[in-house]
Design an enzyme around this catalytic site. Structure first.
Site, short mmCIF file in Angstrom:
data_model
loop_
_atom_site.label_atom_id
_atom_site.label_comp_id
_atom_site.label_asym_id
_atom_site.label_seq_id
_atom_site.Cartn_x
_atom_site.Cartn_y
_atom_site.Cartn_z
N TYR A 26 0.80 -1.10 -0.06
CA TYR A 26 0.22 0.02 -0.01
C TYR A 26 1.07 1.24 -0.07
CZ TYR A 26 -2.77 3.65 2.10
OH TYR A 26 -3.38 4.81 2.33
N PRO A 79 -0.16 15.00 2.10
CA PRO A 79 -1.18 14.19 2.79
C PRO A 79 -1.24 12.83 2.41
CG PRO A 79 -2.06 15.23 0.65
CD PRO A 79 -0.60 15.83 1.05
N ALA A 81 -3.05 9.07 3.20
CA ALA A 81 -4.26 8.34 3.81
C ALA A 81 -4.02 7.14 4.78
CB ALA A 81 -5.32 8.08 2.83
N SER A 108 -4.51 14.90 5.49
CA SER A 108 -5.17 13.87 4.64
C SER A 108 -6.65 14.09 5.19
CB SER A 108 -4.85 12.55 4.18
OG SER A 108 -5.68 11.98 3.69
N GLN A 129 -6.34 18.69 3.83
CA GLN A 129 -6.49 18.07 2.37
C GLN A 129 -8.12 17.32 2.08
OE1 GLN A 129 -6.19 14.51 1.59
NE2 GLN A 129 -7.18 14.76 -0.30
N TYR A 131 -10.96 15.33 -0.13
CA TYR A 131 -11.55 14.65 -1.17
C TYR A 131 -12.89 15.00 -1.33
CZ TYR A 131 -7.44 11.57 -1.87
OH TYR A 131 -6.08 10.98 -2.02
N THR A 157 -7.64 17.82 -3.71
CA THR A 157 -6.78 16.92 -4.62
C THR A 157 -7.88 16.73 -5.79
OG1 THR A 157 -5.82 15.85 -2.86
CG2 THR A 157 -6.23 14.50 -4.59
N LYS A 210 -4.32 20.19 -6.04
CA LYS A 210 -3.37 19.26 -5.90
C LYS A 210 -3.68 18.29 -6.92
CE LYS A 210 -1.32 15.73 -2.94
NZ LYS A 210 -1.56 14.64 -3.24
N HIS A 234 0.17 12.21 -8.17
CA HIS A 234 -0.34 11.45 -6.55
C HIS A 234 0.91 10.33 -6.47
CE1 HIS A 234 -4.12 11.33 -4.65
NE2 HIS A 234 -3.48 10.18 -3.93
N ARG A 237 0.33 7.00 -8.32
CA ARG A 237 -0.63 5.94 -7.79
C ARG A 237 -2.07 6.27 -8.62
NH1 ARG A 237 0.90 4.58 -2.45
NH2 ARG A 237 -1.10 4.13 -1.55
N ASP A 265 5.45 17.36 -6.03
CA ASP A 265 5.92 15.97 -5.37
C ASP A 265 6.03 14.84 -6.25
OD1 ASP A 265 3.19 14.79 -5.84
OD2 ASP A 265 2.70 15.28 -3.75
N GLY A 266 6.29 13.77 -6.02
CA GLY A 266 6.48 12.58 -6.80
C GLY A 266 8.09 12.29 -6.97
N GLY A 288 5.93 12.18 0.20
CA GLY A 288 4.80 11.01 0.55
C GLY A 288 5.34 9.66 0.79
#
Ligand SMILES: Cc1cc2nc3c(=O)[nH]c(=O)nc-3n(C[C@H](O)[C@H](O)[C@H](O)COP(=O)(O)O)c2cc1C
Length: 358
Positions: A26, A79, A81, A108, A129, A131, A157, A210, A234, A237, A265-266, A288
């Site tokens: 994960y 963020p 999860a 998150s 953040q 959703y 996001t 984001k 992301h 992801r 980011d990334g 992240g």
């Protein structure tokens, strides 16, 4: 401080040991072929430095501001999860670490503990953040609670309108807690600029978008009142076969032209990675996976240890480049280069057992 780990290599090895079963996949995995995730590293590995010498670097300042809030480093906690399955305390560990280190953490909307608990836990500036998983009344309620609980900016996001195909999770027959809860997914799919505009009015404060990956969307976001553009895929992801994040950064920075701050980011795993992004015009960099690995390795202390290693790496890179402050960095310190090896999510750590942890 007397830290347990001298390198982030050790932190990752410990994280692998502690994050048992599907939790590791994960944290470490991407979507489908994991090409986007690898390209994040490949894009970073495709930049070389151009150092300057004989400049006085005896006093290097790593501090900056993020939306006017001071930050001891040009990085923030992205963020993440479901942190409650990574470390006891979940995102409290991030909030406490951020306060102690003078950093900004982005809570998150899908992690524990609650918005209220994190909001009241510390007084340093932090962002929330969201959703979008409900209609306007749901949004009003959530944003009101975030505003009442010390969150200084809202991060929306926008790269999750459809949940991606994460095959490591399928192969494990496992889903994170947030995935199991599919309530309101249709609102994510229906998210539009009209709803964004409503949120700008409701929130009435700084908004960060984001998950932007193009100049066109960055310009639209500026037009629609975004205070910051957060360039991200992301962590590889979501959409597979996307471009590497840092590769799209320069065009977006140029187009935005200081009308908003730009974050990225990334794949950021090293101080050198962060210095590259700042040289290309990012205000700050989000962490992240590395954040999650550090939490898995040692909770709040593991995270602080990891960030201290990054701080040292940033300082070394800046000193050896011949710069004493972040605003001296610019693209003249970088050149395109061929990566020296195969890029993947662990390729910043060549001394891992077997070269890579799976
Ligand atoms: C385990 C995990 C959970 C994540 N959860 C969220 C989330 O709740 N909200 C969000 O906007 N991004 C989430 N992300 C994406 C991160 O905020 C960030 O964009 C990404 O991790 C950056 O790439 P990196 O992992 O290579 O550093 C998550 C990433 C990971 C690794």
């Amino acid at each position: 401080m007397d830290w347990e780990f001298q390198t982030n290599h050790e932190i990752i090895v410990r994280a692998r040991r502690n994050a048992t079963g599907p939790v590791w996949d994960y944290l470490a995995g991407g979507s489908e072929t994991e090409t986007s995730m690898r390209r994040n590293r490949q894009a970073l590995d495709s930049l070389a430095f151009i150092p300057r010498v004989l400049r006085d670097v005896s006093d290097i300042d790593l501090s900056t501001t993020i939306l006017g809030h001071s930050s001891s480093l040009p990085l923030f906690l992205a963020p993440v999860a479901s942190l409650q399955i990574v470390t006891p305390g979940g995102s409290l560990c991030c909030d406490d670490a951020a306060e102690e280190l003078g950093l900004i953490n982005i809570q998150s909307g899908h992690t524990e503990p609650s918005l209220e608990e994190i909001g009241l836990n510390t007084r340093h500036p932090k962002f929330y953040q969201i959703y979008v998983r409900g209609g306007i009344e749901w949004i009003k309620d959530l944003l009101g609670r975030a505003k009442d609980h010390n969150f200084k900016a809202l991060v929306v996001t926008v790269d999750t309108c459809v949940y991606s195909n994460r095959e490591r999770q399928k192969l494990n027959g496992w889903e994170p807690p947030t995935r199991k809860n599919s309530v309101g997914r249709e609102y994510l799919a229906g998210l539009s600029w009209d709803i964004w505009d409503e949120m700008v009015k409701i929130w009435g404060g700084p908004m960060i978008i984001k998950g932007v990956g193009t100049v066109e969307d960055a310009l639209m976001a500026v037009e629609h009142g975004a205070s910051a553009i957060y360039v991200s895929n992301h962590g590889g992801r979501q959409l597979d076969h996307d471009r590497g994040s840092i590769g799209v950064l320069p065009d977006i920075v140029e187009a935005v032209n200081d009308k908003a701050e730009v974050y990225v980011d990334g794949g950021f795993m090293r101080g050198t990675d962060i210095v590259k992004a700042i040289a290309l015009g990012a205000r700050a960099v989000g962490i992240g996976k590395l954040q999650a690995f550090a939490l898995a390795a040692g909770g709040q202390r593991g995270l602080m240890n990891c960030i201290d290693i990054l701080r040292t790496e940033i300082e070394i890179a800046m000193g050896l480049l011949g710069v004493s402050s972040l605003d001296e960095l610019n693209p003249s310190y970088l050149a395109k280069a061929r990566p020296v090896g195969l890029s993947h999510e662990m390729s910043a750590f060549p001394h891992l057992p077997g070269g890579r942890l799976k």
